[in-house]
Write a protein that holds these residues in place. Structure first.
Motif, PDB file in Angstrom:
ATOM      1  N   VAL A  42       0.826  -1.209   0.000  1.00  0.00           N
ATOM      2  CA  VAL A  42       0.000   0.000   0.000  1.00  0.00           C
ATOM      3  C   VAL A  42       0.857   1.253   0.000  1.00  0.00           C
ATOM      4  CG1 VAL A  42      -1.811  -1.172   1.259  1.00  0.00           C
ATOM      5  CG2 VAL A  42      -0.242   0.286   2.497  1.00  0.00           C
ATOM      6  N   ILE A  97      13.122   4.691  -0.620  1.00  0.00           N
ATOM      7  CA  ILE A  97      13.612   3.999   0.578  1.00  0.00           C
ATOM      8  C   ILE A  97      14.699   3.011   0.190  1.00  0.00           C
ATOM      9  CG2 ILE A  97      13.027   2.361   2.396  1.00  0.00           C
ATOM     10  CD1 ILE A  97      10.361   3.614   2.663  1.00  0.00           C
ATOM     11  N   LEU A 155      11.366   0.403   6.902  1.00  0.00           N
ATOM     12  CA  LEU A 155      10.426   1.436   7.328  1.00  0.00           C
ATOM     13  C   LEU A 155      10.862   2.033   8.662  1.00  0.00           C
ATOM     14  CD1 LEU A 155       7.167  -0.499   6.413  1.00  0.00           C
ATOM     15  CD2 LEU A 155       8.372   1.220   5.073  1.00  0.00           C
ATOM     16  N   ALA A 172       4.349  11.043   3.423  1.00  0.00           N
ATOM     17  CA  ALA A 172       3.622  10.566   2.249  1.00  0.00           C
ATOM     18  C   ALA A 172       3.074   9.170   2.455  1.00  0.00           C
ATOM     19  CB  ALA A 172       4.553  10.584   1.039  1.00  0.00           C
ATOM     20  N   THR A 173       3.710   8.392   3.297  1.00  0.00           N
ATOM     21  CA  THR A 173       3.342   6.987   3.429  1.00  0.00           C
ATOM     22  C   THR A 173       2.336   6.722   4.532  1.00  0.00           C
ATOM     23  OG1 THR A 173       5.615   6.537   2.841  1.00  0.00           O
ATOM     24  CG2 THR A 173       4.313   4.695   3.619  1.00  0.00           C
ATOM     25  N   MET A 200      -1.743   6.168   4.005  1.00  0.00           N
ATOM     26  CA  MET A 200      -2.201   4.946   3.361  1.00  0.00           C
ATOM     27  C   MET A 200      -2.058   3.757   4.296  1.00  0.00           C
ATOM     28  SD  MET A 200      -3.717   5.219   0.684  1.00  0.00           S
ATOM     29  CE  MET A 200      -3.837   4.022  -0.611  1.00  0.00           C
ATOM     30  N   VAL A 201      -0.939   3.708   5.028  1.00  0.00           N
ATOM     31  CA  VAL A 201      -0.723   2.583   5.924  1.00  0.00           C
ATOM     32  C   VAL A 201      -1.794   2.566   7.009  1.00  0.00           C
ATOM     33  CG1 VAL A 201       0.858   1.560   7.586  1.00  0.00           C
ATOM     34  CG2 VAL A 201       1.749   2.538   5.488  1.00  0.00           C
ATOM     35  N   PHE A 232      -5.104   1.586   5.593  1.00  0.00           N
ATOM     36  CA  PHE A 232      -5.154   0.149   5.374  1.00  0.00           C
ATOM     37  C   PHE A 232      -5.425  -0.596   6.667  1.00  0.00           C
ATOM     38  CE2 PHE A 232      -4.323  -4.072   4.379  1.00  0.00           C
ATOM     39  CZ  PHE A 232      -3.320  -4.560   5.192  1.00  0.00           C
ATOM     40  N   LEU A 233      -4.656  -0.260   7.697  1.00  0.00           N
ATOM     41  CA  LEU A 233      -4.808  -0.999   8.947  1.00  0.00           C
ATOM     42  C   LEU A 233      -6.228  -0.872   9.499  1.00  0.00           C
ATOM     43  CD1 LEU A 233      -1.351  -0.274  10.605  1.00  0.00           C
ATOM     44  CD2 LEU A 233      -2.187  -2.425   9.673  1.00  0.00           C
ATOM     45  N   GLN A 258      -8.876  -2.974   6.764  1.00  0.00           N
ATOM     46  CA  GLN A 258      -8.371  -4.211   6.188  1.00  0.00           C
ATOM     47  C   GLN A 258      -9.436  -5.052   5.519  1.00  0.00           C
ATOM     48  OE1 GLN A 258      -5.540  -6.842   8.212  1.00  0.00           O
ATOM     49  NE2 GLN A 258      -5.401  -5.160   9.639  1.00  0.00           N
TER      50      GLN A 258
END
Lengths: 433, 292, 277
Positions: free
Chosen positions: B113, B122, C29, C251-252, C255-256, C259-260, C263
């Motif tokens: 995602v 990254i 990450l 930016a990430t 979305m994460v 999603f969580l 789900q």
């Protein structure tokens, strides 16, 4: 849940409908519009990073204040992407009014397609032409018509750490063989001789461009660099590549994986003794360096057995041009004149260390010793030689660019590389016939 | 009643229009352009017939790109489909406590995602020689002689990019398999238990055949994806070092916008079109047959 | 007893492997986040250690240097594109399945054929078409192609869902005097919310990440979306990596987190279509 879902759909539909209307208005927006009596000039340059970004922000703000009926819409795209981006943009009706361009073939190709505004008559008015250095206007001239004005005068020189040289009893080399000896001495003392970052392959191209010019005879090179007659069969080209190969053992490790700017950091913090840089970079080094960092510069050493002109300096002016389709040529020219003029130029030297194309633009009050040093080198060079990748047509240039990374990594021989270049040159030649 | 005759055409029209104007017409135009020589900013185009295609088949870089895409496809098949399936089977088996299943699933899925650009950026940090993660880990576990300039070496660059894709998508494919496995009726397994089958036997003779359709679908998705690759390569290496990481997508872009050869780029596009449409066609056939 | 021991040993081994995989997934990450909280010099000096001080200035820097713009543009483009796509594909599927029109199969095949055509192939021609329509360098230069390229798949999804509806359901409504559009939003829409959600999520994955068209069709930084914006961001930061990492995190994260939280719908969306591209 059902109701919530329905609401989301209605919401989405509303957004969609309102955006159709807002989209319509942006759709009909013109490139340069007259907005409440203001004229908008679109301006594109290649410095989204410091120190040039802030400097240009200031220039634009000052101009808008002095000219309240003008609004400047400024955008910037970084160096590597700029070369592609400008081609994409120029293919549309959306070209910026004033935009950055390298001189030489890079600009010529757009001139041939009638994308660039001819500045010749504007230059002949009010003595504008006489305020600029003729040698810097030449690369922006094609068939006696001038299309661009220099913003930055540039030359490629070796920056070197004077303390390291002194501590190891080294003198500035004047010939290529002396240079190799200096490198060997440094390496034996455990110091990396040359900082080099070739992830963007223009870094290597600068070396090869210089070597080509020093090794190959001038008239041969002129013939080969022209698309219609290019052959690259002269053995001097292979010789130039071989000389480059002699430098490879003295570069830092992993050069293909490091960007030029990253490598510069290791020069500034003393890890590497030398780096082949553009005089434009003086400002960037001075921003990074520690106060006790001692350094200076010297020209690329002469290749004693080379057939080319040893006095020429590799480097080319960069500047700005005006789109042939601009709706506001008068205003665009006025802005261009300001951008490349004396007032801005004096500040430019001070804030960014970059010299523009005006005569007598620097003196001890606005330029530091390094900038003056750089200016001296540029002024005392009989003539300048363009960067290889902006001087050649796109296909041969790109072949050179990708092959240099292979050469640096030891994955191709000079002979094989020149064969590939000859093949592309042949294709280009037959295409233009 | 009349309304019912006209209405459906009204509903279908926008979709049909958009698809024809923005999908079909560009593809057809692309065919047309492939017979010309032109640049993005030029005002004229010159007809050259089949010259672009003849050049493609003699072009080393084209073959490098084709090989890279194929390599991408094969490795993606092995990792995404192969390991994805294994992970799915493991997570649905009795080896993993039910409470942990959601945990593992979610974490493995997260990379997919994340925006591709972010992953590429990254991983530039993972692969950078001096302070990068990969070299750092190798040094810590005593394998420092394997440290490399992963993206700067023509031998390792393409594999490094492909590896990054696997990191991103194995979890996604795994999730698809998990759902497929969950659909397998319990009694099939119960029958096997009665016959005294071991875990591995159940996996090989029941699970794998039962998810055959999903395997086919994920295989086709993975392979099509491998031939459409652009972002990963563009962000990480723009095709370098040299031309070792060029793929069809980036070569098309380079020809169009760097080499001033839009006609040639269009010809490359035509070739990508043939490859991906054949693969898509296969996928539709499979999905349709499965649904019937 | 042996079988049990063997089972236990395998269980332990397998769980260890799975945990190692978790580390492989999470470590990059984690590295990104801890380094985004360091100063740039600290990053270069000790890239693997925990930051001395939590340096949030990088985040403020990143947000101010344009990341906020990219983020908002991505959201705008995504919401509009997804909204229109879901709406149009539902309408189209409705027209194709609930009415008896001539040539509906032909039309469906034409729409479906769009599935076989890959966006990259159309790059050059779309570039020229968008110019002609004066859409180049507007948000619509991205939104319209996104819609057009995803419609075939979404129509396919919707149609397979709608086709199972019983005919008498809407006959009742028609007798009540509803026209067909009212039937659509009064009856069809409410019961189709699951497929709408799934379609929207599948589309979101594509639109949020789309790079190629955003790269070529849009130049203006003020309307640029995250995928391309991040690249420009990287270029303008040169070697200021700590800020770049902060930008990446910003930016990430959405979305994460999305999603969580959602789900269930993600998974449903995947299985209804099972197509990545």
């Amino acid at each position: 849940m059902k109701r919530k879902g329905l609401m989301t759909i209605v919401l989405a539909a509303c957004v969609a409908i309102t955006s159709v209307f807002s989209g319509c208005s942006s759709k009909t927006a013109d490139t340069s519009t007259k907005d409440n009596g203001k004229i908008t000039i679109k301006f594109l340059h290649r410095w989204p990073m410091e120190p040039n970004k802030s400097f240009l922000d200031k220039v634009v703000a000052d101009y808008e204040k002095a000219n309240p009926n003008i609004k400047i819409d400024m955008q910037s795209v970084a160096n590597d992407s700029y070369k592609e981006k400008i081609k994409v943009i120029l293919g549309t009706a959306d070209a910026p009014d004033v935009f950055f361009s390298w001189s030489g073939e890079f600009m010529y190709r757009f001139v041939r397609e009638n994308k660039i505004y001819d500045l010749t008559s504007a230059l002949n008015q009010d003595g504008w032409k006489d305020t600029l250095m003729e040698s810097q206007l030449k690369p922006f001239t094609l068939n006696d018509k001038t299309y661009g004005i220099p913003y930055s005068v540039d030359g490629k020189v070796f920056f070197y750490n004077t303390k390291i040289f002194k501590d190891n009893g080294l003198e500035v080399p004047t010939t290529f063989d002396e240079f190799l000896k200096v490198c060997a001495t440094l390496k034996s003392k455990g110091i990396t001789p040359i900082a080099f970052g070739n992830q963007s392959p223009w870094a290597c191209i600068h070396y090869i461009g210089t070597l080509n010019q020093k090794v190959v005879a001038e008239d041969v090179r002129a013939k080969d660099y022209a698309a219609a007659t290019g052959e690259f069969t002269d053995p001097g080209y292979v010789e130039a590549l071989k000389k480059y190969q002699q430098l490879i053992p003295y570069f830092n490790a992993n050069s293909n994986a490091i960007k030029h700017d990253q490598a510069r950091i290791s020069f500034v913090n003393g890890k590497c003794a030398m780096m082949y840089c553009e005089t434009q970079e003086v400002g960037e080094v001075e921003k990074l360096q520690a106060s006790d960092f001692q350094w200076s510069m010297f020209k690329f050493p002469d290749v004693t057995d080379g057939k080319g002109d040893q006095t020429k300096l590799t480097g080319a002016p960069e500047g700005f041009v005006i789109s042939a389709n601009t709706k506001h040529p008068k205003e665009a020219i006025a802005f261009l004149k300001y951008l490349t003029g004396k007032e801005v130029g004096l500040e430019e030297v001070k804030d960014t260390g970059i010299l523009n194309g005006m005569k007598d633009i620097y003196n001890t009050s606005n330029a530091d010793s390094k900038v003056i040093e750089a200016a001296k080198i540029i002024n005392t060079s009989k003539d300048i030689v363009q960067w290889l990748d902006t001087d050649l047509n796109a296909q041969v240039a790109n072949e050179y660019l990708s092959d240099t990374q292979l050469l640096t990594g030891g994955n191709i021989t000079p002979e094989a590389m020149m064969q590939k270049i000859q093949k592309v040159a042949k294709q280009v030649k037959s295409g233009t016939n | 009643m009349k309304e019912r005759k006209i209405a459906p055409y009204v509903y279908i029209f926008p979709t049909l229009l958009l698809v024809i104007v923005f999908v079909y017409i560009p593809i057809i135009q692309n065919f047309y352009f492939s017979f010309f020589k032109m640049s993005s900013y030029s005002t004229v185009k010159t007809f050259v017939g089949l010259k672009n295609y003849i050049r493609i088949f003699a072009d080393d870089i084209f073959y490098t790109a084709l090989i890279n895409n194929t390599l991408y496809a094969i490795i993606s098949l092995i990792f995404q489909v192969g390991i994805g399936l294994c992970l799915a089977m493991l997570l649905e088996s009795s080896f993993v406590a039910p409470k942990l299943r959601t945990f593992f699933r979610s974490i493995y899925f997260i990379p997919s995602v994340i925006s591709i650009t972010v992953v590429a950026l990254i991983f530039q940090f993972v692969y950078t020689p001096d302070i990068g993660i990969l070299n750092g880990i190798l040094k810590v576990i005593g394998l420092s002689k394997y440290t490399h300039a992963w993206l700067g070496d023509t031998k390792t660059a393409m594999y490094s990019i492909i590896a990054m894709s696997q990191w991103q998508y194995v979890g996604y494919i795994m999730m698809l398999f998990i759902v497929a496995i969950q659909k397998i009726p319990e009694d099939v397994y119960e029958a096997a238990d009665i016959d005294g089958a071991t875990g591995i036997q159940k996996a090989i003779f029941i699970t794998i055949p039962q998810v055959k359709e999903m395997t086919l679908v994920t295989s086709v998705i993975t392979v099509i994806g491998a031939f459409k690759v652009f972002t990963e390569v563009y962000v990480m290496t723009t095709g370098g070092p040299g031309t070792s990481t060029q793929v069809l997508g980036t070569y098309l872009y380079r020809s169009a916008f760097l080499n001033d050869e839009m006609g040639y780029a269009s010809a490359i596009g035509v070739i990508i079109f043939f490859i991906t449409s054949i693969l898509s066609f296969i996928q539709i056939k499979i999905s349709k047959s499965g649904k019937d | 007893m042996n079988k049990k021991k063997y089972f236990l040993a395998s269980k332990v081994l397998i769980n260890i492997v799975l945990f190692i995989l978790i580390l492989i997934v999470l470590y990059p990450l984690y590295w990104t986040i801890i380094n985004s909280l360091k100063t740039n010099n600290e990053l270069f000096a000790s890239p693997f250690s925990i930051p001395h001080k939590l340096n949030f200035s990088n985040y403020i820097s990143a947000w101010n240097q344009g990341l906020s713009q990219y983020f908002l543009n991505s959201v705008y483009v995504s919401v509009v594109a997804i909204g229109i796509t879901v709406f149009l594909s539902a309408l189209c599927a409705y027209g194709l399945t609930q009415f008896d029109i001539k040539g509906k199969n032909v039309i469906f095949m034409i729409v479906l054929g769009g599935l076989m055509l890959s966006p990259e192939v159309a790059l050059v021609s779309l570039y020229k078409i968008l110019q002609t329509l004066h859409l180049y360098n507007t948000r619509w230069a991205m939104i319209i192609p996104y819609i057009a390229f995803k419609l075939p798949f979404c129509v396919f999804l919707m149609r397979s869902y709608f086709i199972s509806f019983p005919k008498d359901m809407e006959e009742a409504a028609t007798i009540d005097g509803c026209n067909s559009f009212q039937v659509f939003y009064k009856i069809i829409v409410p019961i189709s919310l699951p497929i709408f959600a799934s379609t929207a999520i599948m589309d979101a994955l594509f639109v949020w990440n789309e790079f190629t068209y955003a790269l070529v069709f849009v130049e203006d930084k003020t309307i640029q979306t995250i995928p391309v914006g991040l690249m420009a961001f990287r270029d303008s930061l040169n070697t200021d990596w700590a800020v770049l990492l902060a930008g990446i995190t910003i930016a990430t994260l959405p979305m994460v987190i999305l999603f969580l939280c959602m789900q269930k719908y993600f998974v449903k969306g995947l299985t209804s279509g099972a197509v990545k591209g």
